[in-house]
Design an enzyme around this catalytic site. Structure first.
Site, short mmCIF file in Angstrom:
data_model
loop_
_atom_site.label_atom_id
_atom_site.label_comp_id
_atom_site.label_asym_id
_atom_site.label_seq_id
_atom_site.Cartn_x
_atom_site.Cartn_y
_atom_site.Cartn_z
CG ASP A 148 -0.20 0.15 2.33
OD1 ASP A 148 0.93 -0.27 2.52
OD2 ASP A 148 -0.61 0.84 3.60
CG ASP A 519 4.04 -16.09 -6.76
OD1 ASP A 519 3.74 -14.84 -6.11
OD2 ASP A 519 4.86 -16.28 -7.27
CD GLU A 528 0.68 -5.48 1.82
OE1 GLU A 528 -0.06 -6.03 2.54
OE2 GLU A 528 0.87 -4.24 1.78
O1 G3I Z 1 -0.02 -11.80 18.01
C1 G3I Z 1 -1.21 -12.58 17.74
C2 G3I Z 1 -0.77 -13.83 18.14
O2 G3I Z 1 -0.78 -13.91 19.78
C3 G3I Z 1 -1.60 -14.92 17.74
O3 G3I Z 1 -1.70 -16.23 17.98
C4 G3I Z 1 -1.73 -14.83 16.19
C5 G3I Z 1 -2.71 -15.88 15.56
O4 G3I Z 1 -3.81 -15.12 15.10
O5 G3I Z 1 -1.89 -13.53 15.77
C6 G3I Z 1 -1.17 -12.49 16.26
O6 G3I Z 1 -1.41 -11.30 15.59
C7 G3I Z 1 -1.53 -10.83 14.52
C8 G3I Z 1 -0.85 -9.57 14.32
O7 G3I Z 1 -0.47 -9.34 13.14
C9 G3I Z 1 0.66 -9.48 15.14
O8 G3I Z 1 1.94 -10.28 14.46
C10 G3I Z 1 -2.59 -10.85 13.61
O9 G3I Z 1 -3.22 -12.07 13.39
C11 G3I Z 1 -2.41 -10.39 12.39
O10 G3I Z 1 -3.61 -10.17 11.83
C12 G3I Z 1 -1.75 -9.16 12.20
O11 G3I Z 1 -1.24 -8.83 11.04
C13 G3I Z 1 -0.66 -7.51 10.71
C14 G3I Z 1 -1.49 -6.93 9.64
O12 G3I Z 1 -0.95 -5.63 9.16
C15 G3I Z 1 -3.06 -6.70 10.04
O13 G3I Z 1 -3.03 -5.90 10.99
C16 G3I Z 1 0.81 -7.62 10.48
O14 G3I Z 1 1.58 -8.12 11.30
C17 G3I Z 1 1.20 -6.37 9.75
O15 G3I Z 1 2.62 -6.66 9.25
C18 G3I Z 1 0.35 -5.83 8.71
O16 G3I Z 1 0.88 -4.75 8.40
C19 G3I Z 1 0.21 -3.96 7.14
C20 G3I Z 1 -0.17 -2.62 7.54
O17 G3I Z 1 -1.31 -2.91 8.11
C21 G3I Z 1 -0.51 -1.75 5.98
N1 G3I Z 1 0.65 -1.94 5.10
C22 G3I Z 1 0.86 -3.35 4.89
C23 G3I Z 1 1.36 -4.05 5.88
C24 G3I Z 1 1.87 -5.65 5.63
O18 G3I Z 1 0.58 -6.21 5.20
O1 9MR Z 2 -3.50 -3.69 -0.11
C1 9MR Z 2 -3.85 -3.39 1.08
C2 9MR Z 2 -2.52 -3.97 1.88
O2 9MR Z 2 -1.58 -3.25 1.78
C3 9MR Z 2 -3.06 -4.10 3.60
O3 9MR Z 2 -2.01 -5.01 4.09
C4 9MR Z 2 -4.35 -4.95 3.61
C5 9MR Z 2 -4.85 -4.64 4.96
O4 9MR Z 2 -4.74 -3.75 5.59
O5 9MR Z 2 -5.38 -4.26 2.94
C6 9MR Z 2 -5.18 -4.25 1.40
O6 9MR Z 2 -6.22 -3.44 0.77
C7 9MR Z 2 -7.44 -4.05 0.65
C8 9MR Z 2 -8.27 -3.50 1.71
O7 9MR Z 2 -8.20 -3.59 2.79
C9 9MR Z 2 -9.60 -4.15 1.38
N1 9MR Z 2 -10.23 -4.00 -0.14
C10 9MR Z 2 -8.97 -4.76 -0.69
C11 9MR Z 2 -7.81 -4.28 -0.76
C12 9MR Z 2 -6.48 -4.95 -1.40
O8 9MR Z 2 -7.07 -5.35 -2.64
#
Ligand code: G3I
Ligand code: 9MR
Ligand code: ZN
Length: 546
Positions: A148, A519, A528
């Site tokens: 993003d 993939d 991502e």
């Molecule tokens: O910590 C819990 C753990 O205790 C549990 O056992 C496990 C099983 O569900 O979940 C763990 O939490 C996870 C958390 O990350 C911490 O690692 C959540 O499930 C998981 O949904 C969460 O994912 C994060 C995701 O955003 C959604 O919030 C990712 O770490 C994080 O890297 C990702 O970051 C995104 C940004 O929001 C937007 N930009 C892209 C980026 C990468 O995808």
């Molecule tokens: O592209 C977005 C990605 O960078 C984020 O990790 C993810 C979770 O926040 O969200 C993706 O965007 C999605 C949005 O949340 C919901 N509509 C579809 C988007 C991706 O195609």
């Protein structure tokens, strides 16, 4: 037909080397490019493990140190070809560093250095301060976070931390050249890695308010469609400040101040001034100011349930940078809060010892790194050493429980699991400095093998590195730029048994954790990329190549 999984990039001559077979074969051979057999060995049967679901046989060829291009052959199967050479990881190191350049926002790219991946300047407009009636703010620059176009302070601070602690521990990182524009400084020119990191530091400075606090993020209200960055013209918002972002910035600016002092004293002073300003704000705002997305906004949240680890890191980092005992006392006063939080399961983000976590979810591990860099012995330095060594032992035990010698458990296969293994590899890297045990190096090497193809997906999780490297990251520019291959060096988030996007949910629910991967460009929860998934690999590679 059975498969032979191996590190598709290659090995250093003096490191452990292996391939993993998912079929029975009592022996295996190593052949060179002319099909000549250069090594023969017996496999050992590991059996079935719960992370891969494969019945594995290990082909160990660590004792072979010849240099060249080889394949592993067993039964009717053969592996992809890989290098054994002192230079095996030169391209990888170049590529994983250069990724930050391609992710630059604002006026960051030039045709000369970005080549076919050039795009026009992006996200140049001033950002509206959400919910406040104040003038819009210029926060242009920095790196896009990921697939993003958001820019998030805690995520940025953590990526910078991996890179700058990398420089502190392994100064060979200062010699890595990766083909970016040169950046002048008082003493001449910055090394590439510091020129690149400065781009993000300059942006993070703009994220700090007059009063010292730091905005948690700047993004559009919702994620952009799949368009090029310069086409994303929606209004930019600075969402509220958080003590999380403020503490991480206090910490990382103090660290950066030490690093840049050798090149530019004015820049180092500026960093220190801003670090102190953030720290003062924290002192006068002792209650956690956490972050939640504004109602209806779907960009990244980076939520953390507490700010103790962030404040701990800030105190440790300022202590290391200034030598002022008052920061040590602050860190000591926070230690028990951080430790207590580690025991609180319902609260817990990180599976390992919290004083060894190097992720955005928990940052106390960076505090440990700062304490290790201090000169004299102290209770907190002792805590850092013991935590890291204890965690390394846990990781070695994990590795003994699967055929890939991978230090991960089932519960580690979450969103961004490749960062979980990378954080563990950072622990093993630092543990190796404290106690150079063969076992730490072996498990560390297995982690790298896993990322580069020795996994039951038979895929290298770094673009452009390895014959079967993944090619379809969830990354907006790559998806729409009309170029076949993504730029090289991008680390994928990797398998996630949470299957948290629609496409991922097409995989059967009982899929083994290591195989919860596709993939596919649509799979943001599996495929991502982010700055802080690349940056720990830079730290680890610097340690391996030192
Ligand atoms: O910590 C819990 C753990 O205790 C549990 O056992 C496990 C099983 O569900 O979940 C763990 O939490 C996870 C958390 O990350 C911490 O690692 C959540 O499930 C998981 O949904 C969460 O994912 C994060 C995701 O955003 C959604 O919030 C990712 O770490 C994080 O890297 C990702 O970051 C995104 C940004 O929001 C937007 N930009 C892209 C980026 C990468 O995808
Ligand atoms: O592209 C977005 C990605 O960078 C984020 O990790 C993810 C979770 O926040 O969200 C993706 O965007 C999605 C949005 O949340 C919901 N509509 C579809 C988007 C991706 O195609
Ligand atoms: Zn941009």
């Amino acid at each position: 037909m059975g498969k032979i999984f191996t590190n598709q990039v290659g090995f250093l001559p003096n490191c452990d080397k292996k391939a993993v077979l998912n079929f029975e074969s009592p022996d295996f051979k190593l052949v060179d490019e002319n099909q000549k057999i250069v090594f023969e060995g017996k496999t050992s049967h590991f059996g079935t493990d719960e992370i891969s679901g494969e019945d594995t046989y290990i082909a160990d060829f660590s004792s072979f140190t010849g240099q060249g291009k080889y394949k592993v052959v067993a039964g009717d199967a053969e592996s992809v070809s890989f290098d054994i050479s002192e230079k095996s990881y030169d391209k990888l190191m170049h590529d994983i560093c250069k990724c930050f350049y391609y992710l630059r926002c604002g006026h960051g790219l030039s045709k000369e250095f970005a080549g076919e991946y050039y795009h026009e300047p992006c996200h140049l407009t001033k950002a509206t301060v959400y919910g406040e009636d104040t003038d819009p703010v210029d926060v242009c620059g920095g790196w896009h976070d990921a697939g993003d176009y958001g820019r998030y302070s805690t995520a940025g601070a953590v990526a910078v931390a991996h890179l700058l602690y990398g420089v502190r521990f392994f100064n060979n990182l200062l010699d890595v050249k990766f083909d970016i524009p040169s950046e002048k400084c008082e003493k001449g020119e910055l090394p590439d890695i510091l020129a690149e990191v400065k781009v993000e530091l300059d942006f993070l400075m703009k994220m700090q308010r007059e009063n010292g606090s730091v905005w948690h993020k700047v993004t559009t209200f919702n994620h952009a469609d799949f368009i090029m960055p310069e086409e994303d013209k929606a209004e930019l918002f600075l969402f509220s400040v958080s003590s999380l972002a403020t503490a991480d910035i206090a910490a990382v600016f103090a660290l950066a101040s030490v690093v840049y002092k050798d090149y530019d004293s004015k820049y180092a002073d500026l960093l220190m001034e801003k670090s102190l300003k953030a720290y003062e704000w924290l002192q006068s705002n002792p209650e956690p100011l956490l972050f939640k997305n504004a109602e209806g906004s779907n960009t990244g949240e980076y939520p953390e349930p507490e700010d103790f680890s962030n404040r701990y890191w800030a105190a440790c980092s300022l202590y290391e940078a200034t030598g002022d005992k008052k920061y040590y006392d602050d860190a000591l006063a926070l230690r028990d809060k951080v430790a207590a939080y580690d025991k609180e399961d319902s609260f817990k983000f990180y599976q390992g010892n919290i004083f060894t976590c190097f992720g955005w979810t928990d940052v106390a591990g960076f505090g440990s790194l700062s304490m290790l860099l201090t000169g004299e012995d102290s209770e907190l330095k002792e805590l850092s050493k013991n935590s890291i060594l204890e965690e390394a032992e846990r990781l070695c035990k994990n590795a003994s429980e699967n055929g890939f010698n991978l230090c991960m458990l089932k519960s580690d296969f979450i969103w961004g699991s490749n960062m979980e293994v990378l954080k563990y590899m950072m622990v093993l890297t630092v543990a190796g400095l404290l106690d150079p045990k063969d076992e730490y190096k072996k498990v560390l090497t297995s982690g790298l093998d896993y990322l580069l193809g020795c996994n039951s997906m038979d895929v290298s999780y770094v673009t452009g590195n390895g014959e079967k490297a993944y090619r379809n990251p969830h990354l907006r520019p790559t998806a729409v730029d009309g170029i076949d291959e993504p730029w090289p060096g991008l680390v994928s988030g990797g398998p996630n048994s949470g299957l948290q996007d629609e496409k991922a949910q097409t995989l059967p629910k009982d899929t083994a954790p290591m195989k919860c991967y596709l993939d596919d460009v649509g799979c943001y929860s599996l495929n991502e990329i982010t700055i802080y998934w690349n940056s720990p690999l830079v730290f680890v590679m610097a340690g391996l190549l030192k």
